[in-house]
Every structure is written in structure tokens, then in C-alpha cells.
Scaffold this motif. Structure first.
Motif, PDB file in Angstrom:
ATOM      1  N   SER A 108       0.835  -1.207   0.000  1.00  0.00           N
ATOM      2  CA  SER A 108       0.000   0.000   0.000  1.00  0.00           C
ATOM      3  C   SER A 108       0.864   1.249   0.000  1.00  0.00           C
ATOM      4  O   SER A 108       0.610   2.205  -0.722  1.00  0.00           O
ATOM      5  N   ALA A 109       1.923   1.226   0.840  1.00  0.00           N
ATOM      6  CA  ALA A 109       2.798   2.398   0.971  1.00  0.00           C
ATOM      7  C   ALA A 109       3.485   2.702  -0.356  1.00  0.00           C
ATOM      8  O   ALA A 109       3.626   3.857  -0.752  1.00  0.00           O
ATOM      9  N   ARG A 110       3.899   1.637  -1.071  1.00  0.00           N
ATOM     10  CA  ARG A 110       4.596   1.851  -2.350  1.00  0.00           C
ATOM     11  C   ARG A 110       3.690   2.544  -3.350  1.00  0.00           C
ATOM     12  O   ARG A 110       4.113   3.415  -4.097  1.00  0.00           O
ATOM     13  N   VAL A 111       2.408   2.143  -3.386  1.00  0.00           N
ATOM     14  CA  VAL A 111       1.466   2.766  -4.328  1.00  0.00           C
ATOM     15  C   VAL A 111       1.373   4.257  -4.010  1.00  0.00           C
ATOM     16  O   VAL A 111       1.478   5.107  -4.892  1.00  0.00           O
ATOM     17  N   LEU A 112       1.233   4.580  -2.707  1.00  0.00           N
ATOM     18  CA  LEU A 112       1.127   5.993  -2.317  1.00  0.00           C
ATOM     19  C   LEU A 112       2.413   6.742  -2.654  1.00  0.00           C
ATOM     20  O   LEU A 112       2.374   7.842  -3.216  1.00  0.00           O
ATOM     21  N   ALA A 113       3.554   6.139  -2.304  1.00  0.00           N
ATOM     22  CA  ALA A 113       4.831   6.821  -2.507  1.00  0.00           C
ATOM     23  C   ALA A 113       5.087   7.090  -3.987  1.00  0.00           C
ATOM     24  O   ALA A 113       5.782   8.037  -4.343  1.00  0.00           O
ATOM     25  N   GLY A 114       4.480   6.267  -4.871  1.00  0.00           N
ATOM     26  CA  GLY A 114       4.704   6.434  -6.308  1.00  0.00           C
ATOM     27  C   GLY A 114       3.847   7.540  -6.905  1.00  0.00           C
ATOM     28  O   GLY A 114       4.030   7.914  -8.062  1.00  0.00           O
ATOM     29  N   LEU A 115       2.905   8.093  -6.140  1.00  0.00           N
ATOM     30  CA  LEU A 115       2.036   9.140  -6.691  1.00  0.00           C
ATOM     31  C   LEU A 115       2.815  10.443  -6.804  1.00  0.00           C
ATOM     32  O   LEU A 115       3.709  10.715  -6.022  1.00  0.00           O
ATOM     33  N   ASP A 116       2.428  11.259  -7.786  1.00  0.00           N
ATOM     34  CA  ASP A 116       3.139  12.526  -8.002  1.00  0.00           C
ATOM     35  C   ASP A 116       2.799  13.557  -6.926  1.00  0.00           C
ATOM     36  O   ASP A 116       3.535  14.477  -6.682  1.00  0.00           O
TER      37      ASP A 116
END
Ligand code: PEP
Ligand code: MG
Length: 573
Positions: free
Chosen positions: A112-120
């Protein structure tokens, strides 16, 4: 010998004290939980998630009752994350596949954290730390491990910090924060600001450089970190602290008054908010209203858009907080660009900042904006105030026409439903696209006000993606090319006699505020924490000086020269 390290200023103030090294326990440092069967593992994960939820909700309640509703909200969101099926069900799936319960929770949270961290979006990316924090809490709850605490009032030094740690530590035990990671928009920085803890983030060299250090000093305004400060360092920090204390006290003393220039020109000072809860903080900081309610934040962290009734309640709360005489400008959701909303199922775009964003959504997602506008009409009717709304990313006269059409259609719907509905809506356009600046005279004849979005205007004038750190040097709203565009907008508005506000970050920077007012901008809308600084800067300079400053700034060739002109006239700190 003392060592000076440079980081990014994240929360103002100076602190000196002993170091407390916080080590977040990665998977390897996590306690082992003895589990005999898969069924036990599932039950342990669920129980721990529920316990973590309860702990976070209790912490949130403590914050709420001690007058920190904004921070309480962060922990309330974390409490929801703790029992979010996206994490808990995923962890249970991992555990069924044979993973131990601790690893299963950490793996699910990490995904979940990776998806968030990948957002612009920097704000959303910063939420990745919250998810990891929640996972640590669930794992601790599983093993009954206590939270680490400093033994004396200290400055915490770490790679990164779970935001809830700042409120877990009893008041008085934390003096400041110095982190190798983080960003000024990470929640840990936001919390540090509201708890009054000086903080510096992104400090290259930490925590290794502090391996043998005993004491540390942090300056949350310059971004300096001093390891083992000597007598001379301590004196410098004490002098700075005294000067800033006097400055901040003088600035805060102006809160009760309307913001004016030294010669008495009133410049309405409004707040930028993301939720009705922010309205309280804005009022405390002396905001005269809300110049930008970023409503797209109501669409985040959900599985479906907020209903018309939910939106009506949110807008109404903000309007009621400010009362009938102080405006609340609702910005229709600025969805797209760096704020995608996955559940809307909008097509992926190669260049989202140049794509279907904000008012452009109205052509294919008309109901989304109509619902918002109906909610604004209803909320104002219920709150007994005049509705105010504006749209972002307007680039053509057709966009403005569409906004007016939607506004009127929404009113007709509300009237047909029999609800109380005001006669008119004060309607504005955000001017943040160069084509709108060029068409300012025509657009000004169609609406009641303009609000300049200097963040986007800068990225579009200089063709520099506002999220691209490699182009940070180009994202300076004091660049004369941006200032000349602002002058064009102000002149266009004047032909129709409508007021111009500015609501981008430039308005919250005291130097930027001075230039904007000199250019003829009538009103400024800024983050609540920036209100005092802007109010004080305005009070120190008379309008003719600001006009002369603006003339010089328009003739400059770069932003640094403009800044040097501001320094010549601004009140010394
Ligand atoms: C801007 O672009 O300056 C602005 C205020 O809007 P946002 O930052 O939300 O795009
Ligand atoms: Mg914008």
C-alpha cells in the motif's frame, strides 16, 4: 568540535538538547509472534489491527480534547487504515500463503505504501509513512511490545519517524526533530509544526554523522543542524532565537486587526483550507475568510465520490465557522493532474498536467461538477450565507461559459427540489493557465472575481512540471515572466472592474505577498500558518513603495534580482 549539517526547514523554531536516536524496527527487528495454526494467525492479525485502531482513536481523542483537531484527524485517518481491508485482508492472504503474521502485515502495508509513494502528489506520497507507521503499530499490538520513549527532554534523530511517535511521547520529552528523510509536506513535519516542535528534514549525513554525538541543535527556519554545538554556536542560536521571538510576538500581536499596508490599505487576508476542520485553525490565526477551499481532498481516501448530502454538510460546516459576513470560496474539485482519483475510472494520460483536469472534466463527467455546485447552493442556503465558487484550469471563454451554465443548472435543480436557495452565487475563475491570462479582459466580463493560482501559472509559464525536483530552479513564481503574466491578468480584470485574489504559495511567502500587492492584487489567500508573517510584512511597507517594487520587479530578468529588490524595502528581521 561542532559539525554543521544542512537539511530542509520543516517546522520553525530553534532547539538544543541531548540526542535521542529513534530506530524504527524494520522487519528484522520485529518481535517474533508464536502462532501454531493459520486460523490463529488470522485471528492474531485481526485482533492486533483492531487494537491498533483503538490505540490510534484514543490518541486522536487526546489530541482533539487538547485543541489539535487537525492532528487528531491525521490519527483518525490512521485508525481507519489500521482496519482497512486493503491491508488486513492482504495480510491474511499472505499468511494463508505461508508467511508469518508479522511479515504478512509488513508486506501488505509495504504494498500500500509503495502505491502511495509512487504518486506525483507530494501530500499523498507523504501518506506512505503513515501506512508504514500503522503497520508497526499493528505488529507491536500483536506482540505487546512497548513504544520506545526518551528518558529526558531530547531532540529525536532518525532516518524517518512515524508521525504518531510525536504524540505518543509525553509532552515535554521532545524538544525538536532532525531527520535524514521526510519532506516539509510529510505528516511528521505537519505535526511538528502544530505541536510547536522545531524540525529539520532531509538532512544529508544523518543519522550516521551523529553516531558519537551527545548534543544537537536544530534550526527549523534555516534547515541547519549542529552536532555537539560549541559555546559560539550556542550563542548564535540564542541570538537568533531572541530576534525571532521578538519578530513572531510582534507578528502575532497584529492578529486581531485587519491586514493593511503601513499606509492603511486593507488587503483582505484569507486562508487556504482542505477541510472544514482547517477552518478552526484559520480563524484562530485571524483569517478574514477562505479564499481557497481545495475540495478535491474530500474525494481522496474513499471508494466512491462524496454524495451531494455529504458535500453539503462539509461546505456548510466551513461556511458556518466563518459566519454570514466572511466569505468561503469553494474551489470545484481540481481532479486530474497530480491528483488522480482511481475510483472515477478516468483514462490514463501521458501528460496529466496537460490533460483532462478540473473544469475540463465537466465535458465528460458533468454530473460530478453539477453535484458539487448543487451542494454549494444548498450549503449556503442552509448556512444563510452567499455562495461563492470558482473553477480551476480555466483556459478558454468556453470553459467559463460552461461553468456558468452548470452553476445555473445546479440552482434550478435545487430550487425544483423545494430547498432554500440563495438568489445568486459569486462566481470566479482561477487564472493559472497562460491562455486565460491572455483572455483576461473577455473572461473578466463574465464573472465576479479572479483568483490567480501562482503554483500552476508558474509551471505553465515556465513549462516546468511542478512535481519534478530536477526543475525546482525553474519553479519560482517570482520569475519576471510569471510576474508579467500576473500584471496582464490584473490589467484584464481592471477593464471589467472585478477584484483579483492570489491563492498560490507565492501569496504565503512574505516577499511574494509584497510583490503581488504592488502588482495590484486585491486579496491574498494563504496557509493558516503563513497568515502572521504575511500580515506583518504588509504592515511594514506603504503601498507606493510596493508599487515601485512591482515596477522594478517587472523590469528584472530573474527571480533572484526580484528577491534582492524585496530585501531592500522589507522590514529587517
Ligand atoms: C495554484 O495552482 O496556485 C493553486 C492555488 O492551486 P493548486 O495548488 O491546488 O493547484
Ligand atoms: Mg492550481
Amino acid at each position: 568540535m561542532s559539525t554543521l549539517l544542512a537539511g530542509m526547514a520543516a517546522a520553525p523554531g530553534i532547539a538544543v538538547g541531548p540526542l535521542w536516536r529513534y530506530r524504527s524496527r524494520g522487519a528484522a527487528g520485529m518481535p517474533v509472534v508464536a502462532i501454531d495454526s493459520r486460523a490463529q494467525a488470522e485471528a492474531a492479525i485481526r485482533r492486533a489491527a483492531e487494537l491498533a485502531e483503538r490505540q490510534l482513536a484514543e490518541l486522536a481523542a487526546r489530541l482533539r480534547s487538547s485543541g489539535h483537531p487537525g492532528d487528531a484527524e491525521i490519527l483518525e485517518a490512521q485508525a481507519l487504515m489500521a482496519v482497512d481491508p486493503a491491508i488486513v485482508d492482504d495480510a491474511i492472504r499472505h499468511s494463508r500463503d505461508g508467511m508469518g503474521p508479522v511479515d504478512a502485515v509488513l508486506a501488505a502495508a509495504e504494498a500500500s505504501a509503495r502505491v502511495l509513494a509512487g504518486l506525483d502528489d507530494a501530500l499523498l506520497a507523504a501518506r506512505a509513512a503513515d501506512v508504514r507507521d500503522v503497520a508497526t503499530r499493528i505488529v507491536r499490538a500483536m506482540s505487546g511490545a512497548p513504544t520506545d520513549l526518551p528518558t529526558e527532554p531530547s531532540i529525536v534523530v532518525a532516518d524517518d519517524l512515524p508521525p504518531s511517535l510525536l504524540v505518543d511521547v509525553p509532552p515535554g520529552l521532545l524538544l525538536g526533530v532532525a531527520l535524514a528523510g521526510g519532506s516539509p509536506t510529510a505528516h511528521v513535519a505537519i505535526l511538528a509544526r502544530s505541536l510547536g516542535l522545531p524540525a529539520v528534514v532531509a538532512v544529508a549525513g544523518l543519522p550516521d554523522a551523529a553516531r558519537h554525538s551527545v548534543r544537537i541543535g536544530v534550526d527549523g527556519e534555516t534547515g541547519e543542524v549542529i552536532l555537539d554545538p560549541d559555546a559560539a554556536d550556542l550563542q548564535t542560536m540564542a541570538d537568533r532565537q531572541a530576534a525571532r521571538g521578538a519578530r513572531d510576538r510582534a507578528a502575532a500581536a497584529l492578529r486581531g486587526r485587519r491586514a493593511t499596508t503601513a499606509d492603511g490599505r486593507h488587503v483582505p487576508l484569507m486562508a487556504n483550507i482542505r477541510s472544514p476542520q482547517d477552518a478552526t485553525r484559520a480563524l484562530e490565526a485571524g483569517a478574514e475568510g477562505v479564499g481557497l477551499f481545495r475540495t478535491e481532498y474530500l474525494f481522496l481516501r474513499r471508494q466512491a465520490p462524496p454524495t451531494e448530502a455529504e458535500q453539503t454538510a462539509e461546505y456548510r460546516r466551513a461556511m458556518e465557522a466563518f459566519g454570514p459576513d466572511r466569505p468561503v470560496v469553494v474551489r470545484l474539485a481540481d481532479i486530474g493532474g497530480d491528483k488522480p482519483i482511481p475510483y472515477l475510472g478516468l483514462p490514463e494520460e501521458p501528460n496529466p498536467f496537460l490533460g483532462v483536469r478540473a473544469i475540463r472534466l465537466a465535458r465528460n463527467s458533468r454530473e460530478l461538477l453539477l453535484t458539487q455546485l448543487r451542494a454549494v447552493w444548498r450549503a449556503a442556503g442552509e448556512a444563510g450565507t452567499t455562495p461563492r465558487a470558482m473553477a480551476a484550469m480555466v483556459s478558454t471563454v468556453a470553459d467559463a461559459r460552461l461553468l456558468l451554465e452548470l452553476r445555473d443548472e445546479a440552482r434550478a435543480d435545487v430550487v425544483a427540489s423545494g430547498a432554500a436557495c440563495p438568489e445568486r452565487m459569486i462566481t470566479g475563475l482561477m487564472i493559472e493557465v497562460p491562455s486565460a491570462a491572455m483572455m483576461a479582459p473577455e473572461l473578466a466580463r463574465m464573472v465576479d472575481f479572479f483568483s490567480i493560482g501562482t503554483n500552476d501559472l508558474t509551471q505553465y509559464v515556465l513549462a516546468a512540471d511542478r512535481g519534478n525536483a530536477a526543475l525546482a530552479g525553474l519553479q519560482d513564481a517570482l520569475h519576471p515572466a510569471v510576474l508579467r503574466t500576473i500584471a496582464t491578468i490584473v490589467a484584464g480584470a481592471a477593464t471589467a472592474g472585478i477584484p483579483v485574489a492570489a491563492c498560490g504559495e507565492l501569496a504565503g511567502d512574505p516577499a511574494g505577498a509584497l510583490v503581488l500587492v504592488g502588482l495590484g492584487v486585491d486579496e491574498l489567500s494563504v496557509e493558516p500558518a503563513a497568515l502572521d508573517g504575511v500580515r506583518a510584512a504588509l504592515a511594514s511597507v506603504a503601498l507606493p513603495e510596493l508599487k515601485a517594487l512591482a515596477r522594478r520587479a517587472l523590469a528584472a530578468t530573474d527571480a533572484e534580482t526580484v528577491r534582492s529588490y524585496v530585501r531592500e524595502i522589507a522590514r529587517p528581521e
